[in-house]
Motif scaffolding. Sequence first.
Motif, PDB file in Angstrom:
ATOM      1  N   CYS A 121       0.656  -0.779   0.012  1.00  0.00           N
ATOM      2  CA  CYS A 121       0.263   0.109  -0.416  1.00  0.00           C
ATOM      3  C   CYS A 121       1.152   1.058   0.342  1.00  0.00           C
ATOM      4  CB  CYS A 121      -0.281   0.074   0.965  1.00  0.00           C
ATOM      5  SG  CYS A 121      -1.962  -1.319   0.897  1.00  0.00           S
ATOM      6  N   GLU A 122       2.194   0.877   0.553  1.00  0.00           N
ATOM      7  CA  GLU A 122       2.857   2.337   0.152  1.00  0.00           C
ATOM      8  C   GLU A 122       4.372   1.502  -0.331  1.00  0.00           C
ATOM      9  OE1 GLU A 122       1.952   5.216   2.208  1.00  0.00           O
ATOM     10  OE2 GLU A 122       0.154   4.486   2.909  1.00  0.00           O
ATOM     11  N   GLU A 123       5.297   2.370  -0.732  1.00  0.00           N
ATOM     12  CA  GLU A 123       6.543   2.062  -0.977  1.00  0.00           C
ATOM     13  C   GLU A 123       7.194   1.170  -0.185  1.00  0.00           C
ATOM     14  OE1 GLU A 123       9.975   4.416  -3.193  1.00  0.00           O
ATOM     15  OE2 GLU A 123       8.413   4.727  -3.617  1.00  0.00           O
ATOM     16  N   TRP A 124       7.623   0.646  -0.783  1.00  0.00           N
ATOM     17  CA  TRP A 124       8.249  -0.879  -0.285  1.00  0.00           C
ATOM     18  C   TRP A 124       9.974  -1.117  -1.335  1.00  0.00           C
ATOM     19  CZ3 TRP A 124       6.674  -5.787   2.648  1.00  0.00           C
ATOM     20  CH2 TRP A 124       5.810  -5.070   3.036  1.00  0.00           C
ATOM     21  N   PRO A 125      10.627  -1.034  -0.105  1.00  0.00           N
ATOM     22  CA  PRO A 125      12.619  -1.654  -1.384  1.00  0.00           C
ATOM     23  C   PRO A 125      13.107  -2.398  -1.454  1.00  0.00           C
ATOM     24  CG  PRO A 125      12.527  -1.209   1.151  1.00  0.00           C
ATOM     25  CD  PRO A 125      10.955  -1.227   0.984  1.00  0.00           C
ATOM     26  N   VAL A 126      11.709  -3.479  -1.632  1.00  0.00           N
ATOM     27  CA  VAL A 126      12.243  -4.897  -2.169  1.00  0.00           C
ATOM     28  C   VAL A 126      12.334  -5.231  -3.800  1.00  0.00           C
ATOM     29  CG1 VAL A 126       9.775  -5.565  -3.263  1.00  0.00           C
ATOM     30  CG2 VAL A 126      11.178  -7.473  -2.058  1.00  0.00           C
ATOM     31  N   THR A 127      13.868  -6.176  -3.094  1.00  0.00           N
ATOM     32  CA  THR A 127      14.218  -6.312  -4.769  1.00  0.00           C
ATOM     33  C   THR A 127      13.497  -7.627  -5.421  1.00  0.00           C
ATOM     34  OG1 THR A 127      16.179  -7.269  -3.740  1.00  0.00           O
ATOM     35  CG2 THR A 127      16.489  -4.809  -3.691  1.00  0.00           C
ATOM     36  N   HIS A 128      13.274  -8.658  -4.487  1.00  0.00           N
ATOM     37  CA  HIS A 128      13.306 -10.001  -5.409  1.00  0.00           C
ATOM     38  C   HIS A 128      11.496 -10.534  -4.873  1.00  0.00           C
ATOM     39  CE1 HIS A 128      17.430  -9.173  -6.094  1.00  0.00           C
ATOM     40  NE2 HIS A 128      16.981 -10.407  -7.115  1.00  0.00           N
ATOM     41  N   LEU A 129      10.440 -10.653  -5.671  1.00  0.00           N
ATOM     42  CA  LEU A 129       9.397 -10.993  -5.097  1.00  0.00           C
ATOM     43  C   LEU A 129       9.028 -12.000  -6.183  1.00  0.00           C
ATOM     44  CD1 LEU A 129       7.099  -7.479  -5.294  1.00  0.00           C
ATOM     45  CD2 LEU A 129       7.550  -9.154  -3.427  1.00  0.00           C
ATOM     46  N   TYR A 130       8.424 -13.068  -5.212  1.00  0.00           N
ATOM     47  CA  TYR A 130       7.887 -14.474  -5.436  1.00  0.00           C
ATOM     48  C   TYR A 130       6.884 -15.122  -4.636  1.00  0.00           C
ATOM     49  CZ  TYR A 130      13.007 -14.788  -6.232  1.00  0.00           C
ATOM     50  OH  TYR A 130      14.937 -14.670  -7.133  1.00  0.00           O
ATOM     51  N   PHE A 131       5.662 -14.651  -5.631  1.00  0.00           N
ATOM     52  CA  PHE A 131       4.670 -15.500  -5.221  1.00  0.00           C
ATOM     53  C   PHE A 131       4.444 -17.147  -5.633  1.00  0.00           C
ATOM     54  CE2 PHE A 131       4.331 -10.846  -6.579  1.00  0.00           C
ATOM     55  CZ  PHE A 131       3.428 -10.563  -4.742  1.00  0.00           C
ATOM     56  N   GLY A 132       4.241 -18.000  -3.917  1.00  0.00           N
ATOM     57  CA  GLY A 132       3.857 -19.040  -4.847  1.00  0.00           C
ATOM     58  C   GLY A 132       2.546 -19.482  -4.594  1.00  0.00           C
ATOM     59  N   ARG A 133       1.693 -18.775  -4.377  1.00  0.00           N
ATOM     60  CA  ARG A 133      -0.340 -19.102  -4.945  1.00  0.00           C
ATOM     61  C   ARG A 133      -0.693 -17.929  -5.708  1.00  0.00           C
ATOM     62  NH1 ARG A 133      -0.666 -20.913   1.340  1.00  0.00           N
ATOM     63  NH2 ARG A 133      -0.594 -22.688   0.871  1.00  0.00           N
ATOM     64  N   ALA A 134      -1.796 -18.042  -6.313  1.00  0.00           N
ATOM     65  CA  ALA A 134      -1.951 -17.278  -7.162  1.00  0.00           C
ATOM     66  C   ALA A 134      -1.979 -15.862  -6.560  1.00  0.00           C
ATOM     67  CB  ALA A 134      -3.782 -18.056  -7.496  1.00  0.00           C
ATOM     68  N   VAL A 135      -1.524 -15.522  -6.867  1.00  0.00           N
ATOM     69  CA  VAL A 135      -1.697 -12.983  -6.977  1.00  0.00           C
ATOM     70  C   VAL A 135      -2.601 -12.499  -7.629  1.00  0.00           C
ATOM     71  CG1 VAL A 135       0.214 -13.025  -7.816  1.00  0.00           C
ATOM     72  CG2 VAL A 135      -0.444 -11.295  -6.244  1.00  0.00           C
ATOM     73  N   SER A 136      -3.696 -11.478  -7.088  1.00  0.00           N
ATOM     74  CA  SER A 136      -4.163 -11.184  -8.599  1.00  0.00           C
ATOM     75  C   SER A 136      -3.887  -9.995  -9.025  1.00  0.00           C
ATOM     76  CB  SER A 136      -5.617 -10.171  -7.590  1.00  0.00           C
ATOM     77  OG  SER A 136      -4.951  -9.185  -6.932  1.00  0.00           O
ATOM     78  N   LYS A 137      -4.749  -9.628 -10.201  1.00  0.00           N
ATOM     79  CA  LYS A 137      -4.550  -8.491 -10.972  1.00  0.00           C
ATOM     80  C   LYS A 137      -4.000  -7.061  -9.971  1.00  0.00           C
ATOM     81  CE  LYS A 137      -6.312  -7.040 -14.667  1.00  0.00           C
ATOM     82  NZ  LYS A 137      -5.537  -7.533 -15.844  1.00  0.00           N
ATOM     83  N   GLU A 138      -4.470  -6.737  -9.413  1.00  0.00           N
ATOM     84  CA  GLU A 138      -4.553  -5.982  -7.953  1.00  0.00           C
ATOM     85  C   GLU A 138      -3.497  -6.165  -7.530  1.00  0.00           C
ATOM     86  OE1 GLU A 138      -5.112  -3.433  -4.905  1.00  0.00           O
ATOM     87  OE2 GLU A 138      -4.984  -5.015  -4.641  1.00  0.00           O
ATOM     88  N   MET A 139      -3.245  -6.790  -7.194  1.00  0.00           N
ATOM     89  CA  MET A 139      -1.850  -7.078  -6.728  1.00  0.00           C
ATOM     90  C   MET A 139      -0.438  -6.999  -7.527  1.00  0.00           C
ATOM     91  SD  MET A 139      -0.184  -6.801  -3.756  1.00  0.00           S
ATOM     92  CE  MET A 139      -1.451  -7.154  -2.531  1.00  0.00           C
ATOM     93  N   LEU A 140      -0.388  -6.980  -8.422  1.00  0.00           N
ATOM     94  CA  LEU A 140       0.435  -7.250  -9.342  1.00  0.00           C
ATOM     95  C   LEU A 140       0.564  -5.135  -9.919  1.00  0.00           C
ATOM     96  CD1 LEU A 140       0.197 -10.511 -11.416  1.00  0.00           C
ATOM     97  CD2 LEU A 140       1.793  -9.939  -9.972  1.00  0.00           C
ATOM     98  N   GLY A 141      -0.364  -5.227  -9.661  1.00  0.00           N
ATOM     99  CA  GLY A 141      -0.122  -3.512 -10.581  1.00  0.00           C
ATOM    100  C   GLY A 141       0.091  -2.950  -8.848  1.00  0.00           C
TER     101      GLY A 141
END
Length: 244
Positions: A121-141
Amino acid sequence: IDSSTESAEAGCDILSQLVNCTIKTSGLISTARPTFMDVSQAHFVSALTVVFVNSKSLSSIKIDDTPVDDPSLKVLVANNSDTLKLLKMSSCPHVSPADSPSVNIVMYFFLYEEEFEPFFCEEWPVTHLYFGRAVSKEMLGRIGLKCPCLVGLMVRANGPEPLDEELIRIAERCKSLTAIGLGECEVTCSGFVEFVKMCGGRLTQLSIMEEVLIPDDSYNMEQIHGEVLKHLGRLWLPDMMPTW
């Protein structure tokens, strides 16, 4: 420390003695001004380095209004990168914005869709993201909007809606992205070509199942290979689903 310079000096002296202590959590905070900024920078950095070098289990550190600098943070990373989970700094003018420091922040998600709400919801300094289950369009947006430092993205699955807009937003805003993998998702061929065109040759890893790509009026599966090669700068083929 309190508002006196003597208190700050004493705080540095204490840090300098923590040679045989295994510190896990540390907070350097002044209740009022003057602050640690009023002591010698060399004295402060030397004292803090003792903690960074000798505390092999340091997991959390908070630093406010201190003369911590880039070299001392490099010492922190060199000695505590395996254990550090939280680094919070504010009002540290000797830390250059372009170097705070070079750290990979990796997040693995194995959540259900309704559990994602608090994230990005706020800016995150994450460099690598791994989604092991289904993730929504809204979240990827949200990732395209809130994760400007993203280097690698792996999506296990998504719903039956094409992710063209979300991928293009990620390409626009995540200028450090070099690796992406898509599993059970959908992207139109033209949307995929546009994504590759925007990322260019910086994509060192591009792993997408053939079933992900949906032919459209602009490209079919035969035409897409040449277009991707042109923008990627190397031969590329989608991953094939094994017949067995």
